[in-house]
Motif scaffolding. Structure first.
Motif, PDB file in Angstrom:
ATOM      1  N   MET A 136       1.739 -11.487  -5.565  1.00 44.83           N
ATOM      2  CA  MET A 136       1.129 -10.391  -4.817  1.00 44.83           C
ATOM      3  C   MET A 136       1.133  -9.154  -5.699  1.00 44.83           C
ATOM      4  O   MET A 136       2.170  -8.761  -6.219  1.00 44.83           O
ATOM      5  N   ARG A 137      -0.033  -8.538  -5.845  1.00 46.14           N
ATOM      6  CA  ARG A 137      -0.139  -7.499  -6.867  1.00 46.14           C
ATOM      7  C   ARG A 137       0.347  -6.131  -6.432  1.00 46.14           C
ATOM      8  O   ARG A 137       0.605  -5.277  -7.265  1.00 46.14           O
ATOM      9  N   LEU A 138       0.491  -5.920  -5.141  1.00 49.39           N
ATOM     10  CA  LEU A 138       0.853  -4.579  -4.696  1.00 49.39           C
ATOM     11  C   LEU A 138       2.335  -4.250  -4.915  1.00 49.39           C
ATOM     12  O   LEU A 138       3.210  -5.059  -4.634  1.00 49.39           O
ATOM     13  N   LEU A 139       2.583  -3.074  -5.423  1.00 46.46           N
ATOM     14  CA  LEU A 139       3.939  -2.523  -5.458  1.00 46.46           C
ATOM     15  C   LEU A 139       3.837  -1.101  -4.913  1.00 46.46           C
ATOM     16  O   LEU A 139       3.251  -0.219  -5.535  1.00 46.46           O
ATOM     17  N   GLU A 140       4.384  -0.912  -3.719  1.00 46.49           N
ATOM     18  CA  GLU A 140       4.365   0.430  -3.132  1.00 46.49           C
ATOM     19  C   GLU A 140       5.596   1.188  -3.613  1.00 46.49           C
ATOM     20  O   GLU A 140       6.694   0.635  -3.612  1.00 46.49           O
ATOM     21  N   VAL A 141       5.381   2.429  -4.020  1.00 45.31           N
ATOM     22  CA  VAL A 141       6.525   3.241  -4.420  1.00 45.31           C
ATOM     23  C   VAL A 141       6.538   4.525  -3.592  1.00 45.31           C
ATOM     24  O   VAL A 141       5.495   5.045  -3.210  1.00 45.31           O
ATOM     25  N   VAL A 142       7.761   4.968  -3.303  1.00 45.61           N
ATOM     26  CA  VAL A 142       7.930   6.174  -2.497  1.00 45.61           C
ATOM     27  C   VAL A 142       9.035   6.992  -3.130  1.00 45.61           C
ATOM     28  O   VAL A 142      10.068   6.447  -3.521  1.00 45.61           O
ATOM     29  N   LYS A 143       8.814   8.286  -3.251  1.00 47.04           N
ATOM     30  CA  LYS A 143       9.911   9.126  -3.725  1.00 47.04           C
ATOM     31  C   LYS A 143      10.300  10.107  -2.634  1.00 47.04           C
ATOM     32  O   LYS A 143       9.494  10.404  -1.734  1.00 47.04           O
TER      33      LYS A 143
END
Ligand code: NAI
Length: 778
Positions: free
Chosen positions: A153-160
């Motif tokens: 799965m290509r999605l990588l969600e990032v949150v700061k």
């Protein structure tokens, strides 16, 4: 600047193990820890067995088995100190904020200064996760949300968070993009981020509406499937695939976290019959494909396997019935035709899409940086063909707003803002998107990230026919693009290869062969050969083979560097194109091999020749010509396909100096860079000669195949084909003292090919492939 050279993953469950494997795929050492299980002799049992299990999992989490060696396993009580030299610690334990925070407090005592800690939480905001933890920890903390399975799965969600260090965040994003190959999407700190916020709403609405509107499971899946741009497994099928037991947890977590006015509440109820049915299914072990079955199941009846579907009302299984909505067919004319269709399928499509699209439009600004982030997240995290805003453009924002208003439903402001316009705007070579402020802004691609579509926008090809085109990618580099159906190579593709081999005459100094399609090329169009054989047009067929060989040789011997940039399937003729390039820059997910034997043929466009030369000139393989030839023989006679670019290295398809790009959107840029570097001091390759053993080697190969035949692993016709392959690879009537030229090898290929194409069994294989899309073992 934080640099990530070693990683720790805590939690060796589904996600943690998969993330660890994928970090190892990137060649980075990784520590994998989990709790000490009660009563176990081996205190690191969980992490250890997770790695062992992954070596048996299909689709494989590892791109190469040897990557497993990069994972060091342990447990959180005895081995916590192993995280001390890790630059990034990724937590992937149970979805519980309290348990997660307790773990962070422990990690904070042993981790090194400046290391980054992230959570793989699917739903919990960062604000909640860092509650009560110190300033120093908060500065080093972020969220990295992978999707299952992490390799694919290509999605990588990032949150700061407000306190997260910018350089730590930048390092994580760069690592995720370049090293792990992910589509890194920055999300705002809200429950479920982008993918799950919309995805969970979508699946809840789609299943609930199916029940309430009286659709069967198959009927729902026939609409919330291909017609709405969703994988054909459909919505209930997706539940079976990901595990039905996962749903209630994720929904419960989301319901707790989203605001009271969120429309998700309207679709979640413990008293709903569908909620009760799924609870019962889980209780009885019907958790989906990993359990006894799910909404669908397979059962043995009278010695046959039959597929059954659950009846949503009675909870009983019955034989699966194919749904047949007119609206699903109308969808071929566009999304509007689907949602405007009066049948039950059309009404259902409208019910689902109207909710999901207006939910996305209402939420976008709260959860994402821009509308494109929302679309990319849904496309790469949920495998949707189009994102919500692309779908709104397909429907027309004004039309959608009017229909919602006509039904007395709220119209999101963003939808109104797009009235009479579109979310995406193409002007010449420029692509822009509608911002939340109602202004268009250009889409800026990061350095080294582009697809061919970005080159093509607003421009004309340098040369083009129905099957292939040549584009100017700037800096003197041309790109040869295949674009026939499935990128099967036909006369037109061959013609364009020939044209591409002389683009220096048009002022270019290097060529990249690549495209944006899911598959680089599935191989030669064998339909043509079948047609020719049925009409006994042998000279025509032989000419086709010879022309293909000439085009490949022209590519190889062109006075400028050629870099092939395969991604997805590169089979048969597609593989042969790559083998004739000066270098390969492959996407990590490249499935490449010479599969001609599957259709009763041998690689006739120089594939036998190139694989022989590659193996014979491989100085790393000891033991003289026989082991080298055996390797080529095994690959071709078993139609072996590498299941990753890393595996293709073992097969000598990729050589030293060839590169692998993890991020699909960086493949062409990397290939162009390689081509330009080679162009600086390029010299045309010298013709190659090899000393081949001739009949003695052929005898050995025949014996090996005979062994497989006797064991029942090869059919009699397999041995016939293998003998033809062996004859080419061993060099025909020669001996080890004689030099065999490329020309001679190509001649042998043609002879072998022509012998096989005249055989009825080969024609049966081709026909089977064309009609059934899988090989026949006759
Ligand atoms: P899982 O249940 O497969 O694995 C969780 C692991 O955590 C187990 O190996 C368990 O032994 C370990 N664990 C339990 N209690 C622990 C403790 N007190 N300290 C340390 N380890 C402990 O769960 P899964 O699915 O891998 O999920 C892990 C995280 O990833 C969760 O936050 C989940 O929401 C998230 N996630 C899950 C996805 C999925 O599709 N399964 C997708 C994306 C994120």
């Amino acid at each position: 600047m934080t640099e990530i050279n070693k990683v720790a993953v805590i939690g060796a469950g589904v996600m943690g193990a998969g993330i660890a494997a994928h970090v190892a795929n990137a060649g980075i050492p990784v520590v994998l820890l989990d709790i000490v299980p009660e009563g176990a002799d081996d205190r690191s049992f969980i992490a250890k067995t997770a790695v062992e299990r992954m070596l048996k999992t299909n689709p494989a989490p590892f791109m190469h088995r040897k990557n497993a060696r990069l994972i060091e396993t342990g447990n959180l009580e005895d081995n916590l100190d192993l995280v001390a030299d890790c630059d990034w610690i990724c937590e992937a334990i149970v979805e519980n904020p309290k348990i997660k925070r307790d773990l962070y407090a422990r990690l904070d005592k042993v981790r090194k200064a400046g290391s980054v800690v992230t959570s793989n939480t699917s739903t919990i905001p960062l604000e909640v996760l860092t509650e009560g933890l110190g300033e120093g920890f908060a500065q080093d903390f972020a969220i990295t949300h992978f999707f299952n399975p992490p390799r694919y799965m290509r999605l990588l969600e990032v949150v700061k968070g407000p306190r997260t260090r910018d350089d730590a965040y930048a390092a994580l994003k760069a690592f995720g993009d370049v090293r792990l190959g992910k589509e890194v999407i920055e999300c705002k700190d809200t429950p479920g981020f982008i993918g799950n916020r919309i995805g969970i709403f979508w699946s809840t609405v789609a299943t609930r509406q199916a029940y309430d509107m009286g659709l069967t499971v198959e009927e729902a899946d026939s609409i919330v499937g291909r017609p709405t741009g969703v994988p054909k497994t459909g919505i209930f099928g997706l539940g079976d695939l990901t595990g039905i037991d996962l749903g209630p947890h994720v929904i419960a977590s989301m319901i707790d976290l989203v605001p009271a006015e969120d429309p998700l509440h309207d679709f979640v109820s413990q008293d709903h019959p569908l909620t009760k049915l799924t609870a019962k299914m889980i209780e009885e072990g019907y958790t989906g494909r990993k359990g006894k079955g799910g909404f669908y199941r397979r059962v043995r009846q009278d010695g046959r396997t039959i597929k059954e579907t659950i009846d949503l009302r009675s909870g009983e299984y019955r034989p699966t019935q194919k749904a047949d909505f007119e609206s699903a067919k109308a969808a071929k004319k566009g999304l509007r035709a689907l949602v405007e269709h009066p049948d039950k399928g059309g009404q259902y499509a409208w019910a689902v899409l109207s909710h999901v699209l207006s939910y996305s439009a209402a939420l976008a600004e709260e959860i994402a940086a821009d509308i494109r982030s929302v679309d990319l997240a849904m496309k790469t995290g949920y495998a949707w063909k189009w994102g919500p805003f692309e779908m709104i453009d397909m429907l027309d924002a004004g039309w959608l707003a009017d229909r919602l208003a006509g039904e007395g439903r709220p119209v999101p402001a963003l939808l109104e803002a797009a009235r009479g316009r579109s979310f995406y705007r193409e002007e010449g070579e420029k692509l822009s998107i509608l911002g939340f402020d109602g202004e268009y802004r250009d889409v800026d691609l990061p350095e080294g990230v582009w697809m061919l579509a970005d080159i093509k926008r607003g421009r004309q090809p340098v040369k083009s026919n129905a099957s292939a085109s040549i584009w100017d990618a700037g800096d003197g580099v041309a790109v040869l693009e295949f674009h026939s159906k499935m990128n099967a190579l036909d006369e037109g593709s061959i013609e364009m290869i020939r044209q591409a081999a002389k683009i220096d005459k048009l002022g270019f100094r290097a060529l990249v062969v690549g495209n944006d399609a899911d598959n680089f090329s599935v191989g030669a169009n064998v339909g043509v050969a079948l047609f020719g054989a049925n009409a006994a047009m042998w000279p025509l067929i032989e000419n086709g083979v010879a022309e293909g060989q000439k085009a490949m040789q022209a590519l190889k011997n062109s006075p400028f560097p050629v870099v092939a940039a395969p991604a997805g399937m590169a089979l048969g003729g597609g593989c042969e194109v790559c083998l004739h390039a000066d270098a390969i820059q492959a996407h990590a997910e490249t499935y490449i091999g010479l599969v001609e034997v599957g259709v009763g043929l041998l690689p006739g466009w120089g594939g036998c020749k190139e694989l022989t030369i590659r193996n014979m000139t491989n100085t790393k393989r000891p033991g003289g010509p026989m082991p080298a030839l055996s390797a080529a023989f095994e690959a071709i006679s078993t139609a072996k396909v590498a299941t990753s670019a890393q595996e293709a290295r073992d097969m000598q398809i990729l050589r030293e100096g060839d590169g692998i790009t993890m991020n699909r959107r960086r493949v062409l840029a990397d290939a162009k860079k390689k081509a330009l570097a080679m162009a600086a001091d390029y010299t045309q390759p010298e013709p190659i000669v090899v000393n081949l053993p001739g009949p003695t080697a052929l005898a050995a190969m025949k014996m090996a195949v005979e062994g497989f035949y006797l064991q029942g692993k090869a059919t009699e016709y397999d041995t016939v084909i293998a003998e033809q392959v062996g004859r080419v690879l061993s060099g025909g009537d020669t001996d080890i003292t004689e030099e065999v030229t490329e020309k001679k090898l190509l001649e042998l290929e043609r002879e072998g090919f022509m012998t096989l194409i005249r055989n009825e069994k080969t024609l049966q294989r081709i026909e089977h492939m064309l009609t059934k899309n899988r090989p026949l073992r006759n």
